[in-house]
Design a protein around this motif. Structure first.
Motif, PDB file in Angstrom:
ATOM      1  N   LEU A  23       3.958   7.619  -5.085  1.00 57.15           N
ATOM      2  CA  LEU A  23       3.107   6.839  -4.184  1.00 57.15           C
ATOM      3  C   LEU A  23       3.123   7.491  -2.808  1.00 57.15           C
ATOM      4  N   ASP A  26      -1.032   7.588   1.822  1.00 57.74           N
ATOM      5  CA  ASP A  26      -2.494   7.516   1.719  1.00 57.74           C
ATOM      6  C   ASP A  26      -2.932   6.622   0.572  1.00 57.74           C
ATOM      7  N   GLU A  27      -2.235   6.707  -0.571  1.00 57.42           N
ATOM      8  CA  GLU A  27      -2.573   5.844  -1.711  1.00 57.42           C
ATOM      9  C   GLU A  27      -2.347   4.375  -1.374  1.00 57.42           C
ATOM     10  N   THR A  30      -5.119   3.322   1.014  1.00 56.62           N
ATOM     11  CA  THR A  30      -6.396   3.218   0.302  1.00 56.62           C
ATOM     12  C   THR A  30      -6.450   1.964  -0.551  1.00 56.62           C
ATOM     13  N   THR A  31      -5.371   1.673  -1.259  1.00 53.31           N
ATOM     14  CA  THR A  31      -5.338   0.485  -2.113  1.00 53.31           C
ATOM     15  C   THR A  31      -5.470  -0.787  -1.285  1.00 53.31           C
TER      16      THR A  31
END
Length: 84
Positions: A23, A26-27, A30-31
């Motif tokens: 993880l 950025d992920e 974004t989520t």
């Protein structure tokens, strides 16, 4: 032997799984952004938390299945030894 499987084998394999491995920041951003849409959020939306946690929990499946298989094999061995 079953205690050894739980504490040593399973414990060691769980310790190798990092809580944030796989993880990136950025992920996560974004989520959370996808769950919020265009409005800013004060708290982490539940849906994005669920998505991120489910992905991380899936990584625990393989060590869990391996532990179950080892305990099952050990129980089979014990049962075979106790038969007359």
């Amino acid at each position: 032997r079953i205690s050894y499987i739980f504490h040593q084998v399973f414990g060691r394999s769980l310790n190798t799984v990092g809580s944030f491995d796989g993880l990136s920041e950025d992920e996560i951003r974004t989520t959370i952004g996808n769950a919020n849409g265009t409005r800013p959020a004060l708290f982490v939306p539940e849906i994005s938390f669920d998505i991120l946690v489910r992905r991380q929990i899936r990584r625990l499946e393989q060590p869990g299945v391996q532990c179950v298989d080892l305990v099952y094999d050990e129980l089979q061995r014990i049962a075979a030894q106790s038969e007359p």
